[in-house]
Design an enzyme around this catalytic site. Structure first.
Site, PDB file in Angstrom:
ATOM      1  N   CYS A  80      55.378  32.957  86.946  1.00  0.00           N
ATOM      2  CA  CYS A  80      55.126  34.086  87.853  1.00  0.00           C
ATOM      3  C   CYS A  80      54.216  35.062  87.119  1.00  0.00           C
ATOM      4  CB  CYS A  80      56.413  34.782  88.270  1.00  0.00           C
ATOM      5  SG  CYS A  80      56.079  36.332  89.149  1.00  0.00           S
ATOM      6  N   HIS A 108      61.253  54.194  87.130  1.00  0.00           N
ATOM      7  CA  HIS A 108      60.899  54.574  85.754  1.00  0.00           C
ATOM      8  C   HIS A 108      61.458  55.959  85.438  1.00  0.00           C
ATOM      9  CE1 HIS A 108      57.196  51.888  86.617  1.00  0.00           C
ATOM     10  NE2 HIS A 108      58.154  51.171  86.082  1.00  0.00           N
ATOM     11  N   LYS A 148      55.882  48.298  97.890  1.00  0.00           N
ATOM     12  CA  LYS A 148      54.680  48.894  98.472  1.00  0.00           C
ATOM     13  C   LYS A 148      54.538  48.477  99.931  1.00  0.00           C
ATOM     14  CE  LYS A 148      51.701  50.217  94.754  1.00  0.00           C
ATOM     15  NZ  LYS A 148      51.247  49.461  93.605  1.00  0.00           N
ATOM     16  N   HIS A 208      59.779  39.062  92.513  1.00  0.00           N
ATOM     17  CA  HIS A 208      58.586  39.434  93.273  1.00  0.00           C
ATOM     18  C   HIS A 208      58.440  38.709  94.594  1.00  0.00           C
ATOM     19  CE1 HIS A 208      57.696  40.776  89.148  1.00  0.00           C
ATOM     20  NE2 HIS A 208      57.217  41.812  89.799  1.00  0.00           N
ATOM     21  N   CYS A 235      55.627  38.679  86.647  1.00  0.00           N
ATOM     22  CA  CYS A 235      56.645  38.862  85.599  1.00  0.00           C
ATOM     23  C   CYS A 235      56.092  38.437  84.244  1.00  0.00           C
ATOM     24  CB  CYS A 235      57.866  37.980  85.819  1.00  0.00           C
ATOM     25  SG  CYS A 235      58.747  38.214  87.311  1.00  0.00           S
ATOM     26  N   LYS A 248      65.159  47.561  99.081  1.00  0.00           N
ATOM     27  CA  LYS A 248      64.469  47.546  97.801  1.00  0.00           C
ATOM     28  C   LYS A 248      63.132  48.275  97.993  1.00  0.00           C
ATOM     29  CE  LYS A 248      63.383  44.769  94.009  1.00  0.00           C
ATOM     30  NZ  LYS A 248      63.264  43.615  93.270  1.00  0.00           N
ATOM     31  N   CYS A 279      59.754  33.581  93.108  1.00  0.00           N
ATOM     32  CA  CYS A 279      60.169  34.433  91.989  1.00  0.00           C
ATOM     33  C   CYS A 279      61.287  35.357  92.463  1.00  0.00           C
ATOM     34  CB  CYS A 279      58.975  35.259  91.491  1.00  0.00           C
ATOM     35  SG  CYS A 279      59.506  36.663  90.492  1.00  0.00           S
ATOM     36  N   HIS A 329      56.932  54.976  89.070  1.00  0.00           N
ATOM     37  CA  HIS A 329      57.697  55.269  90.285  1.00  0.00           C
ATOM     38  C   HIS A 329      59.072  55.800  89.905  1.00  0.00           C
ATOM     39  CE1 HIS A 329      59.979  51.640  89.697  1.00  0.00           C
ATOM     40  NE2 HIS A 329      58.884  50.893  89.757  1.00  0.00           N
TER      41      HIS A 329
HETATM   42  N1  MSP Z   1      56.995  46.250  80.293  1.00  0.00           N
HETATM   43  C1  MSP Z   1      58.241  45.686  80.652  1.00  0.00           C
HETATM   44  C2  MSP Z   1      59.335  46.156  79.739  1.00  0.00           C
HETATM   45  C3  MSP Z   1      59.127  45.876  78.302  1.00  0.00           C
HETATM   46  S1  MSP Z   1      60.340  46.603  77.319  1.00  0.00           S
HETATM   47  C4  MSP Z   1      60.165  45.945  75.835  1.00  0.00           C
HETATM   48  C5  MSP Z   1      58.597  46.098  82.084  1.00  0.00           C
HETATM   49  N2  MSP Z   1      57.977  47.163  82.567  1.00  0.00           N
HETATM   50  S2  MSP Z   1      58.171  47.731  84.047  1.00  0.00           S
HETATM   51  O1  MSP Z   1      57.327  48.881  84.124  1.00  0.00           O
HETATM   52  O2  MSP Z   1      57.935  46.709  85.007  1.00  0.00           O
HETATM   53  O3  MSP Z   1      59.648  48.107  84.217  1.00  0.00           O
HETATM   54  C6  MSP Z   1      60.261  48.953  83.326  1.00  0.00           C
HETATM   55  C7  MSP Z   1      61.688  49.250  83.704  1.00  0.00           C
HETATM   56  O4  MSP Z   1      61.782  49.859  84.975  1.00  0.00           O
HETATM   57  C8  MSP Z   1      62.572  48.020  83.757  1.00  0.00           C
HETATM   58  O5  MSP Z   1      63.754  48.319  83.039  1.00  0.00           O
HETATM   59  C9  MSP Z   1      62.908  47.865  85.186  1.00  0.00           C
HETATM   60  O6  MSP Z   1      64.161  47.313  85.346  1.00  0.00           O
HETATM   61  C10 MSP Z   1      62.885  49.307  85.644  1.00  0.00           C
HETATM   62  N3  MSP Z   1      62.773  49.457  87.066  1.00  0.00           N
HETATM   63  C11 MSP Z   1      61.786  49.008  87.873  1.00  0.00           C
HETATM   64  N4  MSP Z   1      62.100  49.340  89.160  1.00  0.00           N
HETATM   65  C12 MSP Z   1      63.280  49.999  89.183  1.00  0.00           C
HETATM   66  C13 MSP Z   1      64.048  50.639  90.161  1.00  0.00           C
HETATM   67  N5  MSP Z   1      63.714  50.641  91.439  1.00  0.00           N
HETATM   68  N6  MSP Z   1      65.167  51.289  89.761  1.00  0.00           N
HETATM   69  C14 MSP Z   1      65.535  51.387  88.449  1.00  0.00           C
HETATM   70  N7  MSP Z   1      64.807  50.817  87.513  1.00  0.00           N
HETATM   71  C15 MSP Z   1      63.765  50.005  87.849  1.00  0.00           C
HETATM   72  O7  MSP Z   1      59.442  45.456  82.670  1.00  0.00           O
END
Ligand code: MSP
Length: 615
Positions: free
Chosen positions: A127, A22, A297, A147, A130, A294, A144, A19
């Site tokens: 959780c 990322h 989905k 979540h 997480c 925030k 959590c 999304h």
């Molecule tokens: N797999 C773990 C990370 C392991 S790193 C050794 C993870 N993955 S994740 O896909 O859930 O999230 C990855 C990153 O995306 C995290 O840094 C998280 O903070 C970030 N984000 C998830 N939603 C976000 C937003 N809405 N905005 C900005 N970043 C966000 O956690």
């Protein structure tokens, strides 16, 4: 040996498609990676996917796939995202790769040899989303914090890492390494949490099997965090390969939710294995959907980066995120704000500067760039300041500073009025300075907007743009012939129909930023003459506080006699693009109130000096 710079994104869970959060992390890391490459550093930029764990196993089952089949398919979305948005990673690491298993085993061996592993039972509130146990005090209303779901009580046999042993050293490290946790405000938060006794960390699970097998006990697999965090070592070939050259990482860029894991868990694991800690862990903000909600989905407001790119250029999206959201703070995404920035800053400020320059070089010099002339621009570009912002990770301020230079160049055109310059040498100097400022801008924007900067360079006729870096920010390198003008960014119409608010349309409104761009000033008409080629027009010379009077053409002949106009204190829109009206140049517009057939000039109700701005 060039200096190195090693930057990482988190590795993403491929349980769903990526999304916009990322994407945001990827863009910011990419901008930094490209910046350091242009500074001449040897960069290693890694990203990837975190493919083990119960969450992935469940998602695979829900999709009727084995976990491996499932992640093999999902990983393509993450790679595709990088292609679509020009994310120039050097390595994409997947935790299901053999090389990763080797690195995890190598790190674990060291930790075990240190006497830091023991077997016990773990009990707690867990959780599943997480994959983390929570203490009561960390829950929000028993749920959590990330979540909003109730955690479940769990009890299991597990191998533990003696994290508690490292509490003191961690506190010392955090206190004495000012750059370890960035932004600095985050440091207090972690130190606060570390004032409670640190618990040991469970590092294996026996309740699922989708993970790296625990070497001494095949009933167990490594728990995701030891597995996941080690990716940063795998990508540089730990314990051999590029590890010596690149470790410690210069910066792990992460979101707030995985801040504890990257500082406390990762820090203590590395201390135990006698591996240096990363130089910095940078915590960026969260991207929220419009209205600061925030993304989730259930709210249906998740922004899909694959949809977004169908409507907007990748560069506009990249630009928007970096400029709009101060790095380290939360920000919100809205299409209105994206379009606004695209239209005003990209299409107008940058696009018009390019277009005006290329058009003039084509029409006044047949497209040929003159030989190096006097330098009137370099002193207006403060590269050191821009770089200092990048070093401080204030990416938005770096862009802002680059825009100051773009606006300087636009003002340079207005001030120099090349269309009025008769002297060939002077005209050549003005146009050469403009072309060189655009080359500087193109080089500076490479990290932020790789495609647009290439297009600017191509219109300037630069052949070796790929090779140009910050050492090329020197006046006088540009030569050859410019191309024909092409539009850099097409304006996008803002269509926001909101019937529930009575058909309110956004295009009826401008924001304060737009208004501030208008340069409207008081002036006195010094001379007024009928236009030689048009009966309705009059040619005015207006003193608006500049060294030279402004010449402008106005459609006032039916309403005022020329002699009536002289001496009037009027209001001038001073930064409108110059035009030629039937053979006479017009550099501005006079403001009048219009009502049916009446046209009445605007004036001020008390005397005020020429050049006073309308605020
Ligand atoms: N797999 C773990 C990370 C392991 S790193 C050794 C993870 N993955 S994740 O896909 O859930 O999230 C990855 C990153 O995306 C995290 O840094 C998280 O903070 C970030 N984000 C998830 N939603 C976000 C937003 N809405 N905005 C900005 N970043 C966000 O956690």
């Amino acid at each position: 040996m060039p200096k190195t710079f090693f930057i990482t994104t988190p590795i993403y869970y491929p349980s769903a498609k990526p999304h916009v959060g990322h994407l945001y992390t990827n863009i910011c890391c990419d901008v930094l990676a490209r910046w350091y490459r242009l500074k001449g550093l040897k960069v290693h930029f890694s990203t990837g996917t975190d493919e083990h764990g119960i969450k992935i196993q469940r998602a695979a089952i829900a999709n009727n796939k084995t976990p491996k089949e499932f992640v093999d398919r999902m990983v393509d979305f993450f790679k595709e995202l990088c292609i679509l948005y020009d994310i120039s990673y050097d390595d994409f690491i997947r935790t299901t790769e053999e090389r990763h298993k080797k690195a995890v085993y190598a790190l674990f061996k060291k930790i075990k040899a240190e006497g830091d592993i023991y077997k016990s039972t773990y009990e707690g509130l867990y959780c599943v989303d997480c994959e983390t146990y929570y203490l009561d005090k960390d829950l929000v209303d028993g749920l959590c914090p990330f979540h909003g779901k109730p955690p479940v009580p769990m009890k299991e046999e597990s191998y533990f890492f003696k994290m508690s042993k490292y509490q003191k050293r961690l506190i010392e490290h955090i206190r004495h390494s000012p750059d370890f946790i960035l932004p600095a405000s985050k440091k207090k938060e972690i130190l606060n949490r570390l004032s409670d006794p640190l618990k040991d960390l469970s590092i294996t699970r026996s309740t699922f099997d989708w993970g790296i097998p625990y070497p001494d006990d095949r009933e167990h697999v490594f728990y995701v965090w030891l597995d996941a965090l080690t990716n940063y070592l795998t990508t540089v070939g730990y314990p051999a390969g590029k590890y010596k050259k690149f470790w410690p990482a210069d910066i792990h860029v992460i979101g707030n939710d995985i801040f504890w894991h990257h500082t406390v868990i990762w820090g203590s694991l590395l201390m135990s294995a006698k591996v240096k800690l990363p130089k910095s862990v940078f915590v960026h903000g969260f991207i929220k959907a419009n209205n600061d909600l925030k993304m989730s989905k259930s709210l249906g407001n998740v922004i899909d980066p694959f949809e977004l790119i169908k409507h907007y250029p990748a560069d506009s999206i990249r630009y928007f995120f970096v400029r709009e959201v101060p790095f380290g703070f939360d920000g919100s995404f809205s299409e209105e704000a994206l379009i606004q920035r695209h239209n005003t800053e990209l299409a107008n400020d940058l696009g018009n500067l390019l277009n005006r320059t290329i058009v003039m070089i084509n029409s006044y010099l047949d497209g040929n760039l003159p030989k190096k002339t006097k330098d009137e621009i370099s002193k207006h570009l403060d590269f050191r300041k821009i770089d200092a912002f990048m070093e401080k990770r204030e990416l938005h301020n770096a862009l802002n500073e680059i825009w100051k230079f773009i606006n300087f160049a636009n003002k340079y055109i207005n001030d120099k009025e090349p269309w009025n310059v008769k002297d060939r040498k002077e005209l050549e100097a003005i146009l050469y300075n403009l072309a060189e400022s655009l080359r500087f801008i193109a080089v500076l924007l490479k990290p932020f907007m790789p495609q647009a900067s290439k297009e600017v360079a191509s219109q300037l006729g630069i052949k070796d743009f790929d090779k140009q870096d910050f050492s090329h920010l020197k006046f006088g390198l540009l030569k050859g012939k410019v191309s024909k003008p092409r539009i850099l960014f097409k304006k996008i119409e803002l269509k926001v129909d909101k019937p529930e608010t009575g058909g309110f349309k956004m295009e009826n409104f401008v924001d304060f930023g737009d208004w501030k761009k208008l340069d409207i000033r008081v002036g006195t008409i010094k001379k007024a003459e009928p236009h030689p080629n048009a009966d309705k027009l009059v040619v005015l010379h207006v003193d608006i506080g500049e060294a030279k009077e402004r010449q402008l053409v106005a459609g006032l002949r039916q309403y005022y006699k020329p002699e009536e106009l002289v001496g009037k204190r009027v209001v001038i829109f001073a930064n409108l693009n110059p035009v030629n009206l039937r053979g006479v140049d017009s550099n501005g517009m006079i403001l009048a109130a219009v009502n049916n057939k009446d046209v009445v000039l605007l004036t001020t109700d008390k005397p005020i000096n020429n050049g006073a701005r309308i605020e």
